[in-house]
Design a protein around this motif. Structure first.
Motif, short mmCIF file in Angstrom:
data_model
loop_
_atom_site.label_atom_id
_atom_site.label_comp_id
_atom_site.label_asym_id
_atom_site.label_seq_id
_atom_site.Cartn_x
_atom_site.Cartn_y
_atom_site.Cartn_z
N MET A 1 41.35 -20.76 -59.74
CA MET A 1 39.99 -19.97 -60.04
C MET A 1 39.29 -19.79 -58.79
SD MET A 1 37.35 -20.77 -63.08
CE MET A 1 35.88 -19.66 -63.22
N TYR A 2 38.73 -18.58 -58.74
CA TYR A 2 37.97 -18.18 -57.39
C TYR A 2 36.44 -18.83 -57.69
CZ TYR A 2 35.54 -15.39 -53.99
OH TYR A 2 34.85 -15.01 -52.89
N THR A 3 36.06 -19.29 -56.63
CA THR A 3 34.71 -20.16 -56.67
C THR A 3 34.11 -19.55 -55.50
OG1 THR A 3 35.65 -22.03 -55.50
CG2 THR A 3 35.59 -22.27 -57.84
N VAL A 4 32.75 -19.71 -55.37
CA VAL A 4 31.93 -19.26 -54.62
C VAL A 4 30.94 -20.32 -54.18
CG1 VAL A 4 30.03 -17.60 -54.04
CG2 VAL A 4 31.68 -16.95 -55.65
N ASP A 5 30.73 -20.49 -52.78
CA ASP A 5 29.90 -21.67 -52.18
C ASP A 5 28.58 -21.23 -52.61
OD1 ASP A 5 28.46 -23.41 -50.92
OD2 ASP A 5 29.72 -23.14 -49.08
N MET A 6 27.99 -21.92 -53.45
CA MET A 6 26.58 -21.50 -53.97
C MET A 6 25.42 -21.65 -52.80
SD MET A 6 27.00 -21.04 -56.80
CE MET A 6 25.58 -20.74 -57.42
N SER A 7 25.58 -22.27 -51.81
CA SER A 7 24.68 -22.44 -50.84
C SER A 7 25.00 -21.40 -49.77
CB SER A 7 24.66 -23.89 -49.97
OG SER A 7 26.32 -23.93 -49.21
N LYS A 8 26.20 -20.90 -49.54
CA LYS A 8 26.21 -19.60 -48.86
C LYS A 8 25.95 -18.60 -49.40
CE LYS A 8 30.21 -17.35 -46.49
NZ LYS A 8 31.71 -17.21 -46.28
N ALA A 9 26.13 -18.45 -50.85
CA ALA A 9 25.66 -17.20 -51.48
C ALA A 9 24.18 -17.19 -51.52
CB ALA A 9 26.40 -17.34 -52.93
N ALA A 10 23.72 -18.34 -51.72
CA ALA A 10 22.22 -18.35 -51.57
C ALA A 10 21.51 -17.64 -50.13
CB ALA A 10 21.51 -19.62 -52.16
N SER A 11 22.27 -18.28 -49.15
CA SER A 11 21.82 -17.60 -48.04
C SER A 11 22.06 -16.12 -47.69
CB SER A 11 22.44 -18.66 -46.68
OG SER A 11 22.25 -18.07 -45.57
N LEU A 84 26.93 -9.48 -55.10
CA LEU A 84 26.50 -10.77 -54.80
C LEU A 84 26.07 -11.43 -56.02
CD1 LEU A 84 27.08 -13.23 -53.07
CD2 LEU A 84 24.64 -12.67 -52.28
N MET A 85 25.12 -10.69 -56.70
CA MET A 85 24.56 -11.30 -57.96
C MET A 85 25.63 -11.53 -58.94
SD MET A 85 21.96 -9.46 -60.76
CE MET A 85 23.37 -8.33 -61.26
N TYR A 86 26.53 -10.56 -59.12
CA TYR A 86 27.63 -10.85 -60.23
C TYR A 86 28.44 -12.18 -59.74
CZ TYR A 86 26.43 -6.59 -62.67
OH TYR A 86 25.88 -5.59 -63.38
N LYS A 87 28.87 -12.06 -58.58
CA LYS A 87 29.67 -13.44 -58.01
C LYS A 87 29.05 -14.67 -58.26
CE LYS A 87 32.34 -11.00 -54.32
NZ LYS A 87 32.78 -10.83 -52.89
N LYS A 88 27.65 -14.87 -58.19
CA LYS A 88 26.93 -16.20 -58.02
C LYS A 88 26.38 -16.41 -59.52
CE LYS A 88 22.63 -15.12 -56.20
NZ LYS A 88 21.49 -15.78 -57.14
N ALA A 89 26.67 -15.30 -60.59
CA ALA A 89 26.14 -15.39 -61.90
C ALA A 89 24.69 -15.45 -61.83
CB ALA A 89 26.66 -16.50 -62.60
N GLY A 90 23.99 -14.65 -60.99
CA GLY A 90 22.34 -14.76 -60.93
C GLY A 90 21.84 -14.50 -62.49
N SER A 92 18.21 -14.02 -64.67
CA SER A 92 17.40 -12.64 -65.03
C SER A 92 16.68 -12.24 -63.97
CB SER A 92 16.36 -13.02 -66.38
OG SER A 92 15.68 -14.06 -65.98
N SER A 93 15.85 -13.31 -63.24
CA SER A 93 14.95 -13.12 -62.10
C SER A 93 15.85 -12.26 -60.89
CB SER A 93 14.59 -14.16 -61.47
OG SER A 93 15.69 -15.33 -60.91
N ASP A 94 17.24 -12.69 -60.58
CA ASP A 94 17.94 -11.94 -59.81
C ASP A 94 18.36 -10.44 -60.22
OD1 ASP A 94 17.91 -14.05 -58.14
OD2 ASP A 94 20.01 -14.87 -58.75
N GLN A 95 18.46 -10.60 -61.45
CA GLN A 95 18.71 -8.98 -62.19
C GLN A 95 17.54 -8.10 -61.75
OE1 GLN A 95 20.20 -9.64 -66.16
NE2 GLN A 95 21.89 -10.73 -65.62
N HIS A 96 16.53 -8.71 -62.07
CA HIS A 96 15.15 -8.01 -61.90
C HIS A 96 14.90 -7.39 -60.42
CE1 HIS A 96 10.90 -6.78 -62.61
NE2 HIS A 96 10.75 -7.62 -61.54
N ALA A 97 15.35 -8.36 -59.66
CA ALA A 97 15.32 -8.00 -58.28
C ALA A 97 16.04 -6.84 -57.87
CB ALA A 97 15.47 -9.52 -57.44
N VAL A 98 17.40 -6.97 -58.36
CA VAL A 98 18.28 -5.78 -58.04
C VAL A 98 17.69 -4.62 -58.81
CG1 VAL A 98 20.64 -4.98 -58.42
CG2 VAL A 98 20.22 -7.43 -57.65
#
Length: 238
Positions: A1-11, A84-90, A92-98
């Motif tokens: 399963m494809y995983t995303v490095d959360m720290s890298k995604a946040a950066s 990136l928001m969909y990859k890291k499953a952001g 509501s705050s991330d969705q609002h920002a987008v």
């Protein structure tokens, strides 16, 4: 399963948001500068020092292209943020920002198209009135040719309008003349009839007698029909 490095995604998320913020500020500044083109007079002095030796139109075209490039960069940054928001499953705050970044981009694009349309129309008017000047000989000649073309187009438009008005006026005059002719003919016929009636009073008396006889015949016929209807009604009641 494809995983995303959360720290890298946040950066990466923070980096893209900062890029979008910087691009938005640059676009806002450029739009403000573009808007000044609509307030400068015919003898244009460029807003930036690097534009002193260029005509108003060429300076505006280059500045507008820069704004358009910045808008494309902001659109690309927004697209990356959404992915990136969909990859890291952001949340509501991330969705609002987008959504907010998309709304900001839409507002910038709307303002850019509005300012560009206003400035281009103003420069066309300045060219038409001969107010636009240039230090470069070729550009000056092109502006003169453009002014001549605009003047010729305006002259053709006015000529066509005058021709259409003349046609409508001629048509109206023809209708008026025809109506006057018909009126004279009817008036002449009435006068002739009145003269005939005065010349031959017996004809007038005869016409009156004919009308009276027709009226009497109508009354008699109506009375006969009424009596017949009454008799039929009485007969049916027996």
């Amino acid at each position: 399963m494809y995983t995303v490095d959360m720290s890298k995604a946040a950066s990466e998320w923070d980096s893209l948001r900062e890029e979008a913020r910087v691009l938005g500020a640059a676009i806002d500044t450029k739009l403000h500068a573009l808007n000044k083109y609509s307030t400068t007079g015919p003898k244009y002095k460029a807003v930036e020092s690097s534009h002193f030796n260029r005509s108003k139109r060429s300076a505006f075209i280059q500045d507008a292209q820069e704004v358009e490039d910045l808008l494309k960069q902001l659109e690309e940054a927004n697209r990356k943020l959404e992915v990136l928001m969909y990859k890291k499953a952001g949340g509501s705050s991330d969705q609002h920002a987008v959504r907010r970044y998309h709304d900001v981009l839409k507002d910038y694009m709307h303002e850019f198209h509005r300012v560009r349309e206003v400035v281009e129309k103003q420069m066309d008017r300045e060219d038409l009135l001969g107010g636009s000047t240039s230090q470069d000989g070729d550009t000056f000649l092109n502006n003169r040719n453009r002014s001549s073309e605009l003047l010729l187009q305006e002259h053709d438009h006015i000529t066509n309008t005058e021709r259409m008005l003349d046609d409508q006026i001629n048509l109206a005059l023809g209708v008026k003349e025809n109506l006057n002719h018909q009126q004279r003919r009817v008036g002449g016929a009435m006068q002739q009839l009145q003269k005939t009636m005065k010349k031959y009073p017996a004809i007038n008396n005869l016409m009156q007698k004919i009308r009276m006889k027709k009226r009497k015949d109508t009354i008699v016929l109506a009375a006969v029909i009424t009596v017949c209807l009454i008799l039929l009604f009485l007969y049916s009641m027996r």
